[in-house]
Design a protein around this motif. Sequence first.
Motif, PDB file in Angstrom:
ATOM      1  N   LYS A   1      41.443  38.637  39.865  1.00  0.00           N
ATOM      2  CA  LYS A   1      41.145  39.923  40.492  1.00  0.00           C
ATOM      3  C   LYS A   1      39.487  40.360  41.355  1.00  0.00           C
ATOM      4  CE  LYS A   1      40.188  43.231  37.556  1.00  0.00           C
ATOM      5  NZ  LYS A   1      39.815  44.641  36.874  1.00  0.00           N
ATOM      6  N   GLN A   2      38.709  39.887  40.411  1.00  0.00           N
ATOM      7  CA  GLN A   2      37.668  39.985  41.146  1.00  0.00           C
ATOM      8  C   GLN A   2      37.428  39.702  42.462  1.00  0.00           C
ATOM      9  OE1 GLN A   2      34.892  38.109  37.447  1.00  0.00           O
ATOM     10  NE2 GLN A   2      34.917  40.930  36.754  1.00  0.00           N
TER      11      GLN A   2
ATOM     12  N   GLN B   1      38.733  40.934  45.046  1.00  0.00           N
ATOM     13  CA  GLN B   1      38.754  42.229  44.819  1.00  0.00           C
ATOM     14  C   GLN B   1      40.232  43.697  45.238  1.00  0.00           C
ATOM     15  OE1 GLN B   1      35.864  42.683  49.038  1.00  0.00           O
ATOM     16  NE2 GLN B   1      34.541  41.547  48.102  1.00  0.00           N
ATOM     17  N   ALA B   2      40.537  42.979  44.286  1.00  0.00           N
ATOM     18  CA  ALA B   2      42.029  43.928  43.613  1.00  0.00           C
ATOM     19  C   ALA B   2      42.079  44.163  42.595  1.00  0.00           C
ATOM     20  CB  ALA B   2      43.252  42.389  44.188  1.00  0.00           C
ATOM     21  N   SER B   3      42.820  45.403  42.975  1.00  0.00           N
ATOM     22  CA  SER B   3      42.626  46.307  41.556  1.00  0.00           C
ATOM     23  C   SER B   3      44.028  45.799  40.383  1.00  0.00           C
ATOM     24  CB  SER B   3      43.326  47.834  41.682  1.00  0.00           C
ATOM     25  OG  SER B   3      44.776  47.428  41.828  1.00  0.00           O
ATOM     26  N   ASP B   4      43.570  46.238  39.576  1.00  0.00           N
ATOM     27  CA  ASP B   4      44.877  45.501  38.035  1.00  0.00           C
ATOM     28  C   ASP B   4      46.361  45.616  38.621  1.00  0.00           C
ATOM     29  OD1 ASP B   4      42.718  44.822  36.884  1.00  0.00           O
ATOM     30  OD2 ASP B   4      43.081  46.703  35.298  1.00  0.00           O
TER      31      ASP B   4
ATOM     32  N   ASN C   1      48.151  46.720  41.884  1.00  0.00           N
ATOM     33  CA  ASN C   1      47.631  45.901  42.621  1.00  0.00           C
ATOM     34  C   ASN C   1      48.333  44.508  42.434  1.00  0.00           C
ATOM     35  OD1 ASN C   1      48.894  45.287  45.412  1.00  0.00           O
ATOM     36  ND2 ASN C   1      46.747  45.618  46.714  1.00  0.00           N
TER      37      ASN C   1
END
Length: 101
Positions: free
Chosen positions: A37-38, A41-44, A46
């Motif tokens: 995720k980091q 650079q994604a949201s949980d 998505n």
Amino acid sequence: MDEFNIDSIDDVIHGRLRLGIMAYLSTAGAAEFTGLKQRLQASDGNLSVQLRKLEEAEYVTIDKAFVGKKPQTTVTLTERGRKAYIAYLDAMRKLIAESGG
């Protein structure tokens, strides 16, 4: 070179975030959800949706476990996923070659 066929582009992989997941896993092999995720650079939410699509295609496996009392989700590229990613890259190379790139 063979004529390019647009149908050879795998729609499951072609989405920006799914392509990022596949590219990352192609070298890492596996990744913990939070790190992925980091990195992407994604949201949980998505990332979860995109991973589910890749899992349904059997391109990744998702394992959930507890480390101590904390949940941990690990995503692993499958052999089928590796082959699909290589085929996707080959299709993109053909597309670029056909366009004169």
